[in-house]
Design a protein around this motif. Structure first.
Motif, PDB file in Angstrom:
ATOM      1  N   ALA A 259       0.820  -1.212   0.000  1.00 30.06           N
ATOM      2  CA  ALA A 259       0.000   0.000   0.000  1.00 30.06           C
ATOM      3  C   ALA A 259       0.852   1.258   0.000  1.00 30.06           C
ATOM      4  O   ALA A 259       0.491   2.263  -0.619  1.00 30.06           O
ATOM      5  N   ALA A 260       1.998   1.205   0.677  1.00 29.81           N
ATOM      6  CA  ALA A 260       2.861   2.385   0.758  1.00 29.81           C
ATOM      7  C   ALA A 260       3.380   2.806  -0.609  1.00 29.81           C
ATOM      8  O   ALA A 260       3.718   3.971  -0.827  1.00 29.81           O
ATOM      9  N   ALA A 261       3.430   1.862  -1.552  1.00 32.31           N
ATOM     10  CA  ALA A 261       3.970   2.152  -2.877  1.00 32.31           C
ATOM     11  C   ALA A 261       3.002   2.942  -3.745  1.00 32.31           C
ATOM     12  O   ALA A 261       3.384   3.448  -4.803  1.00 32.31           O
ATOM     13  N   LEU A 262       1.742   3.039  -3.313  1.00 32.20           N
ATOM     14  CA  LEU A 262       0.780   3.798  -4.120  1.00 32.20           C
ATOM     15  C   LEU A 262       1.176   5.265  -4.199  1.00 32.20           C
ATOM     16  O   LEU A 262       1.062   5.898  -5.243  1.00 32.20           O
ATOM     17  N   ASP A 263       1.622   5.821  -3.078  1.00 32.38           N
ATOM     18  CA  ASP A 263       2.099   7.202  -3.040  1.00 32.38           C
ATOM     19  C   ASP A 263       1.133   8.112  -3.785  1.00 32.38           C
ATOM     20  O   ASP A 263      -0.005   8.293  -3.363  1.00 32.38           O
ATOM     21  N   ASP A 264       1.567   8.654  -4.932  1.00 37.20           N
ATOM     22  CA  ASP A 264       0.692   9.505  -5.736  1.00 37.20           C
ATOM     23  C   ASP A 264       0.244   8.805  -7.012  1.00 37.20           C
ATOM     24  O   ASP A 264      -0.041   9.469  -8.015  1.00 37.20           O
ATOM     25  N   ASP A 265       0.187   7.488  -6.978  1.00 38.31           N
ATOM     26  CA  ASP A 265      -0.243   6.719  -8.151  1.00 38.31           C
ATOM     27  C   ASP A 265      -1.769   6.694  -8.201  1.00 38.31           C
ATOM     28  O   ASP A 265      -2.430   5.714  -7.852  1.00 38.31           O
ATOM     29  N   TRP A 266      -2.331   7.781  -8.691  1.00 38.71           N
ATOM     30  CA  TRP A 266      -3.785   7.920  -8.711  1.00 38.71           C
ATOM     31  C   TRP A 266      -4.442   6.934  -9.657  1.00 38.71           C
ATOM     32  O   TRP A 266      -5.565   6.478  -9.403  1.00 38.71           O
ATOM     33  N   ASP A 267      -3.760   6.598 -10.748  1.00 40.18           N
ATOM     34  CA  ASP A 267      -4.350   5.663 -11.717  1.00 40.18           C
ATOM     35  C   ASP A 267      -4.574   4.295 -11.087  1.00 40.18           C
ATOM     36  O   ASP A 267      -5.649   3.694 -11.222  1.00 40.18           O
ATOM     37  N   THR A 268      -3.541   3.791 -10.392  1.00 36.29           N
ATOM     38  CA  THR A 268      -3.680   2.492  -9.731  1.00 36.29           C
ATOM     39  C   THR A 268      -4.706   2.570  -8.607  1.00 36.29           C
ATOM     40  O   THR A 268      -5.528   1.661  -8.436  1.00 36.29           O
ATOM     41  N   PHE A 269      -4.665   3.635  -7.845  1.00 42.94           N
ATOM     42  CA  PHE A 269      -5.611   3.817  -6.738  1.00 42.94           C
ATOM     43  C   PHE A 269      -7.046   3.805  -7.251  1.00 42.94           C
ATOM     44  O   PHE A 269      -7.907   3.085  -6.719  1.00 42.94           O
ATOM     45  N   GLU A 270      -7.303   4.563  -8.303  1.00 37.83           N
ATOM     46  CA  GLU A 270      -8.663   4.628  -8.830  1.00 37.83           C
ATOM     47  C   GLU A 270      -9.076   3.296  -9.443  1.00 37.83           C
ATOM     48  O   GLU A 270     -10.247   2.913  -9.366  1.00 37.83           O
ATOM     49  N   ASP A 271      -8.117   2.572 -10.032  1.00 36.71           N
ATOM     50  CA  ASP A 271      -8.460   1.263 -10.585  1.00 36.71           C
ATOM     51  C   ASP A 271      -8.835   0.288  -9.481  1.00 36.71           C
ATOM     52  O   ASP A 271      -9.730  -0.551  -9.660  1.00 36.71           O
ATOM     53  N   MET A 272      -8.179   0.387  -8.329  1.00 38.50           N
ATOM     54  CA  MET A 272      -8.540  -0.464  -7.203  1.00 38.50           C
ATOM     55  C   MET A 272      -9.933  -0.115  -6.682  1.00 38.50           C
ATOM     56  O   MET A 272     -10.711  -1.008  -6.312  1.00 38.50           O
ATOM     57  N   LEU A 273     -10.257   1.162  -6.670  1.00 40.85           N
ATOM     58  CA  LEU A 273     -11.610   1.561  -6.283  1.00 40.85           C
ATOM     59  C   LEU A 273     -12.635   1.014  -7.270  1.00 40.85           C
ATOM     60  O   LEU A 273     -13.738   0.617  -6.882  1.00 40.85           O
TER      61      LEU A 273
END
Length: 284
Positions: free
Chosen positions: A81-95
């Motif tokens: 989870a710490a690697a997400l940082d500012d990776d909004w694309d991956t974060f939004e894909d997980m959502l």
């Protein structure tokens, strides 16, 4: 995973949903479990008028497929989870994956990114895109979105598409809608991982304020909270002073889902989100 039900056979299978013969129900469960868990497009194309009880039964039969799809498509970043940082694309894909899993798999609706884009277009059309505060007023003060006080622990609160459809959600989902819409409008809206009640943060008249999206977007002065040393913990103060990392937000959502499914005694689904949480936490 893609739907594997023969499209020519699908109408006949749907007609058998109300057949109470155990052998037929077992056969249907087996066939539908081999799909991605979502047949909404195929059902819409057939234009069949299915009874609500049949749709509910079908959704349950598709649930194993949605579980498999979630686990297969969820990619653990190296570093967790710490690697997400500012990776909004991956974060939004997980959502999106969470949203797709929580959907019933039988009713047609746009994917999460498309629904967010449509909300942004509506905000622009109604002149709510001029500032972070104008967006706050349009989304929350107006009552367009409000806290789901009647069913606070429902898993649907973590389905952002459902939240946009119903205008209801929990503190973190409503704050995320505010943040994600604001991000598409180049606004500076961040998350505040306040213990027990997630908040958003903006600048208003040059000063940082917290936004309680669950309670009609009420404004909370950061300075006033920090001056009150008796009522908040050091952990809460730290949360107020720092932007919530995307990984922390995601982990909080996963914990919420595990808790929600445990309350519903859906142990298999609670186990899935506990497992994802642990994998995100342990990965290095």
């Amino acid at each position: 995973m893609v739907p594997m039900v023969d499209e020519q056979q699908l109408p006949y299978m749907l007609q058998l949903l109300d057949d109470e013969e155990p052998a037929i129900q077992d056969a249907l469960r087996h066939e539908f479990s081999t799909t991605s868990g979502d047949l909404s497009n195929e059902i819409a194309a057939l234009a069949m008028d299915l009874k609500p009880t049949d749709l509910k039964r079908l959704s349950q039969m598709l649930l194993p497929g949605r579980r498999d799809t979630l686990l297969q498509e969820w990619q653990i970043p190296q570093g967790g989870a710490a690697a997400l940082d500012d990776d909004w694309d991956t974060f939004e894909d997980m959502l999106r994956l969470i949203s797709d899993f929580l959907h019933d798999g039988v009713t047609l609706r746009p994917a999460l990114p498309d629904t967010l884009d449509m909300l942004v277009e509506e905000a622009i059309n109604e002149k709510a895109h001029l500032s972070e505060n104008s967006l706050r007023l349009w989304m929350f003060d107006s009552g367009r979105f409000s806290g789901n006080k009647n069913d606070y622990y429902t898993p649907h609160n973590s389905d952002l598409s459902w939240c946009m459809e119903t205008g209801s959600g929990n503190p973190i989902s409503l704050a995320l809608l505010y943040i994600l819409v604001g991000r598409r409008l180049n606004m500076e809206i961040t998350g505040c991982n306040y213990p027990g009640h997630f908040l958003a943060r903006i600048q208003l008249d040059g000063k940082p304020v917290l936004i309680d999206c669950f309670h009609k977007g009420r404004i909370i002065s950061v300075d006033e909270i920090l001056q009150d040393n008796k009522s908040i913990s050091d952990y809460a103060k730290q949360a107020i002073l720092t932007t919530a990392p995307l990984g922390h937000i995601l982990m909080r959502i996963l914990r919420n889902l595990e808790h929600s499914f445990n309350k519903l005694k859906r142990e298999d689904d609670a186990k899935i989100f506990r497992m994802i949480f642990e994998r995100m936490h342990r990965s290095i």
